[in-house]
Design a protein around this motif. Structure first.
Motif, PDB file in Angstrom:
ATOM      1  N   TYR A 148       0.833  -1.206   0.000  1.00 26.17           N
ATOM      2  CA  TYR A 148       0.000   0.000   0.000  1.00 26.17           C
ATOM      3  C   TYR A 148       0.864   1.252   0.000  1.00 26.17           C
ATOM      4  N   PHE A 149       1.895   1.257   0.820  1.00 23.13           N
ATOM      5  CA  PHE A 149       2.767   2.430   0.886  1.00 23.13           C
ATOM      6  C   PHE A 149       3.647   2.547  -0.362  1.00 23.13           C
ATOM      7  N   VAL A 150       4.062   1.415  -0.936  1.00 23.74           N
ATOM      8  CA  VAL A 150       4.802   1.472  -2.204  1.00 23.74           C
ATOM      9  C   VAL A 150       3.918   2.105  -3.278  1.00 23.74           C
ATOM     10  N   ALA A 151       2.640   1.723  -3.298  1.00 26.06           N
ATOM     11  CA  ALA A 151       1.710   2.291  -4.277  1.00 26.06           C
ATOM     12  C   ALA A 151       1.634   3.810  -4.136  1.00 26.06           C
ATOM     13  N   HIS A 152       1.553   4.291  -2.909  1.00 19.30           N
ATOM     14  CA  HIS A 152       1.487   5.739  -2.689  1.00 19.30           C
ATOM     15  C   HIS A 152       2.763   6.434  -3.164  1.00 19.30           C
ATOM     16  N   GLN A 153       3.897   5.823  -2.921  1.00 20.67           N
ATOM     17  CA  GLN A 153       5.151   6.428  -3.368  1.00 20.67           C
ATOM     18  C   GLN A 153       5.221   6.453  -4.892  1.00 20.67           C
ATOM     19  N   ASN A 154       4.763   5.389  -5.544  1.00 15.63           N
ATOM     20  CA  ASN A 154       4.747   5.372  -7.005  1.00 15.63           C
ATOM     21  C   ASN A 154       3.837   6.466  -7.557  1.00 15.63           C
ATOM     22  N   ALA A 155       2.662   6.619  -6.940  1.00 18.16           N
ATOM     23  CA  ALA A 155       1.729   7.653  -7.404  1.00 18.16           C
ATOM     24  C   ALA A 155       2.315   9.044  -7.206  1.00 18.16           C
ATOM     25  N   GLU A 163       4.025   7.520 -11.360  1.00 17.81           N
ATOM     26  CA  GLU A 163       4.074   6.182 -11.958  1.00 17.81           C
ATOM     27  C   GLU A 163       2.781   5.438 -11.603  1.00 17.81           C
ATOM     28  N   TYR A 164       1.695   5.797 -12.319  1.00 11.89           N
ATOM     29  CA  TYR A 164       0.369   5.308 -11.930  1.00 11.89           C
ATOM     30  C   TYR A 164       0.152   3.841 -12.287  1.00 11.89           C
ATOM     31  N   GLU A 165       0.759   3.360 -13.356  1.00 10.37           N
ATOM     32  CA  GLU A 165       0.641   1.929 -13.665  1.00 10.37           C
ATOM     33  C   GLU A 165       1.199   1.100 -12.512  1.00 10.37           C
ATOM     34  N   GLU A 166       2.392   1.491 -12.036  1.00 13.68           N
ATOM     35  CA  GLU A 166       3.003   0.769 -10.921  1.00 13.68           C
ATOM     36  C   GLU A 166       2.173   0.925  -9.648  1.00 13.68           C
ATOM     37  N   ALA A 167       1.630   2.137  -9.446  1.00 13.62           N
ATOM     38  CA  ALA A 167       0.805   2.372  -8.257  1.00 13.62           C
ATOM     39  C   ALA A 167      -0.424   1.474  -8.265  1.00 13.62           C
ATOM     40  N   VAL A 168      -1.075   1.368  -9.421  1.00 19.26           N
ATOM     41  CA  VAL A 168      -2.256   0.504  -9.535  1.00 19.26           C
ATOM     42  C   VAL A 168      -1.883  -0.948  -9.261  1.00 19.26           C
ATOM     43  N   GLY A 169      -0.769  -1.401  -9.831  1.00 17.88           N
ATOM     44  CA  GLY A 169      -0.351  -2.783  -9.612  1.00 17.88           C
ATOM     45  C   GLY A 169      -0.116  -3.097  -8.147  1.00 17.88           C
ATOM     46  N   MET A 170       0.551  -2.190  -7.430  1.00 18.92           N
ATOM     47  CA  MET A 170       0.865  -2.456  -6.028  1.00 18.92           C
ATOM     48  C   MET A 170      -0.356  -2.333  -5.126  1.00 18.92           C
ATOM     49  N   ILE A 171      -1.260  -1.401  -5.437  1.00 15.65           N
ATOM     50  CA  ILE A 171      -2.437  -1.284  -4.572  1.00 15.65           C
ATOM     51  C   ILE A 171      -3.378  -2.465  -4.798  1.00 15.65           C
ATOM     52  N   GLU A 172      -3.351  -3.038  -5.995  1.00 16.58           N
ATOM     53  CA  GLU A 172      -4.117  -4.265  -6.223  1.00 16.58           C
ATOM     54  C   GLU A 172      -3.551  -5.418  -5.393  1.00 16.58           C
ATOM     55  N   VAL A 173      -2.224  -5.456  -5.249  1.00 18.77           N
ATOM     56  CA  VAL A 173      -1.618  -6.450  -4.363  1.00 18.77           C
ATOM     57  C   VAL A 173      -2.136  -6.258  -2.939  1.00 18.77           C
ATOM     58  N   ALA A 174      -2.137  -5.001  -2.478  1.00 16.38           N
ATOM     59  CA  ALA A 174      -2.615  -4.713  -1.118  1.00 16.38           C
ATOM     60  C   ALA A 174      -4.067  -5.147  -0.949  1.00 16.38           C
ATOM     61  N   LEU A 175      -4.886  -4.923  -1.970  1.00 12.48           N
ATOM     62  CA  LEU A 175      -6.310  -5.243  -1.856  1.00 12.48           C
ATOM     63  C   LEU A 175      -6.581  -6.743  -1.893  1.00 12.48           C
ATOM     64  N   THR A 176      -5.642  -7.549  -2.385  1.00 11.76           N
ATOM     65  CA  THR A 176      -5.815  -8.998  -2.247  1.00 11.76           C
ATOM     66  C   THR A 176      -5.601  -9.426  -0.803  1.00 11.76           C
ATOM     67  N   ILE A 177      -4.888  -8.598  -0.043  1.00  5.59           N
ATOM     68  CA  ILE A 177      -4.634  -8.902   1.368  1.00  5.59           C
ATOM     69  C   ILE A 177      -5.783  -8.411   2.239  1.00  5.59           C
ATOM     70  N   ASP A 178      -6.263  -7.205   1.979  1.00  5.37           N
ATOM     71  CA  ASP A 178      -7.398  -6.656   2.728  1.00  5.37           C
ATOM     72  C   ASP A 178      -8.339  -5.978   1.737  1.00  5.37           C
ATOM     73  N   PRO A 179      -9.349  -6.703   1.253  1.00 10.83           N
ATOM     74  CA  PRO A 179     -10.252  -6.136   0.244  1.00 10.83           C
ATOM     75  C   PRO A 179     -11.326  -5.225   0.813  1.00 10.83           C
TER      76      PRO A 179
END
Length: 503
Positions: A136-143, A147-163
């Motif tokens: 989640y925090f990596v996604a925020h740093q990417n955004a 780097e929104y593609e990377e941000a989307v990819g990482m926040i999707e990872v976070a949401l598989t953990i806590d949807p």
């Protein structure tokens, strides 16, 4: 970058981790370590039953992360440097701990060392792949760096953990909009709404409709929100949508109400968790000021008093501490704090402005005037000092002197100009100079279209001047601002009384 859970096997492991941790992915370091040990034992037992000849050392393979590099700390605040060193040493001592890596990454993150934080967050995610915060925090740093593609990819990872974390879905929708993925963005905002029914997700959906060319649908979503909030972002979107449909009058009103700059920030408690790692005088003072702005006065005071113990009576700290005492209703403590500041730094001009303003609230206008004149003497270009002096003089009905003070604000030019015009309009209204009063009040409204007091006073000026056509237009604006109903009713009552007496 750490591995992303993929497929049913990975999701089953996430479910197992949640079960071991009592259904919570944000548990303590100790709880998660216990969870990992249990998972490791289960996997080891399964492996031993299927392949009993496999060596013990191969049963469980723990991930390995690179050792983070300690940056050069010689030119930064000593308190921050010490804390970074402590966190770095903890990582060295516990090289397989994702939590320790995460704490080091958060320390970099919230103390404006973003570049250093990303690889350490990624290491934390590698070591602790079922902790929501790290991707989640990596996604925020990417955004943050676009780097929104990377941000989307990482926040999707976070949401598989806590949807079920609403703020993450709001961020996902926002970043998908940046990529023009409208359908996906709308789904993200709908998912956020299903969790907490917040108006933030409605605004997000309205953005999607507007950006995809459905202006009327955007208006249908936004107009009901005007009753709940006057946030400028809602009016900015409405202005665009009205304009798209040729509704120019409504667009002009909405555009005026959107002039104030204010980001639409939704609650994000997990992001706030990072703040406990803020160190150094500047960072901690800024945090205390944010707490004050959020009306979390007790927390702010604790931080400020701790800073005072460590750093002494630095002017910026003393001023903020006085502000906090005042916000808590402890005016005497606020004034005493500023008096101590003046004794230690008698040439620090802002003390006199702040203290003069507080003293005026006690009704001691002569003392307040003296303090404010001292402030102006020390810094003639401080428009706030001139404004406060003008208000005190106006309260003493020394109108010519007050006008001079307010005109000084106009000459200097600053954000205080709107308030100066408001008070000039009030004085001219008191003197029954209706045209001049209206001119100043309209100027206040031009500078700040959401200024309710200016709209109200302008209505009264038009009533007194018997300018009822102008009054009708002013009343329409006043209604748009969601003026308190009792105030609006009072304006209408006074209008009716004047009309009755004019017949």
């Amino acid at each position: 970058m750490g591995p992303r859970p993929n497929g049913p096997d990975e999701l089953d492991r996430i479910g197992l981790t949640k079960a071991v941790n009592g259904g919570c992915t944000h548990g303590s370091h100790a709880e998660k370590q216990v969870g990992r040990v249990i998972i490791a034992l289960i996997l080891a037992a399964l492996a031993s039953t299927s392949c009993s000849t496999q060596p013990d050392s191969d049963l469980v393979e723990f991930p390995v992360a690179e050792e983070p590099v300690l940056p050069d700390l010689k030119d930064i605040d000593e308190g921050l440097a010490d804390y970074i060193t402590v966190r770095h040493n903890q990582v060295i001592q516990y090289p397989t701990s994702g939590s320790e890596r995460g704490r080091l990454a958060m320390t970099y993150d919230v103390n404006n060392w973003s570049r250093q934080s990303i690889p350490v967050y990624e290491q934390a995610h590698l070591l602790d792949p079922y902790e929501f915060m790290w991707p989640y925090f990596v996604a925020h740093q990417n955004a943050k760096i676009g780097e929104y593609e990377e941000a989307v990819g990482m926040i999707e990872v976070a949401l598989t953990i806590d949807p079920d974390y609403s703020a993450a879905w709001l961020w996902l929708g926002t970043w998908l909009l940046r990529l023009d993925r409208f359908d996906d963005a709308e789904l993200a905002f709908e998912r956020a709404y299903s969790i907490d029914q917040s108006f933030y997700s409605i605004v997000g959906k309205a953005r999607v409709k507007l950006m995809s060319g459905n202006s009327q649908e955007s208006i249908d979503l936004l107009e009901p929100l005007r009753v709940k909030t006057l946030h400028p972002e809602i009016f900015r979107l409405l202005a665009t949508a009205y304009n798209d449909l040729g509704r120019s009058n409504e667009a002009n009103v909405a555009r005026a109400l959107s002039k104030q700059e204010a980001a639409l920030n939704w609650p994000d408690p997990i992001v706030i968790r990072r703040e406990k790692h803020i160190r150094g005088f500047g960072g901690r003072l800024a945090r205390a000021q944010r707490l004050l702005q959020a009306n979390r006065v007790e927390e702010s005071l604790r931080e400020l008093l701790s800073l005072r113990t460590q750093y002494g009576d630095r002017p910026s700290l003393v001023s903020t501490l006085a502000w906090a005492y005042s916000a808590q209703g402890e005016t005497t403590m606020a004034m005493e704090t500023l008096q101590i500041g003046i004794e230690s730094s008698p040439e620090h001009q802002p003390y006199y402005t702040q203290l003069g303003d507080l003293v005026s609230l006690t009704g001691n206008l002569d003392t307040a005037e003296g303090l404010l004149r001292k402030s102006v003497e020390l810094n003639e270009s401080d428009s706030e000092a001139h404004l406060r002096l003008g208000i005190v003089l106006m309260q003493q009905q020394r109108f010519d002197e007050a006008i001079s003070a307010f005109n000084a604000v106009l000459d200097i030019g600053s954000s205080a100009i709107a308030e100066a015009h408001l008070h000039l309009g009030t004085i001219e209204g008191y003197r029954q100079q209706w045209d001049e009063a209206a001119r100043h009040l309209k100027r206040t409204i031009e500078l700040n279209p959401r200024h309710i007091a200016a709209h109200e006073r302008l209505c009264y000026v038009y009533i007194e001047a018997r300018q009822f056509d102008e009054l009708d237009a002013a009343l329409l604006w006043t209604q748009q601002l969601a003026i308190p109903p009792e105030n609006f009713a009072q304006v209408l009552k006074y209008r009716d009384e004047v009309l009755a007496n004019s017949e």
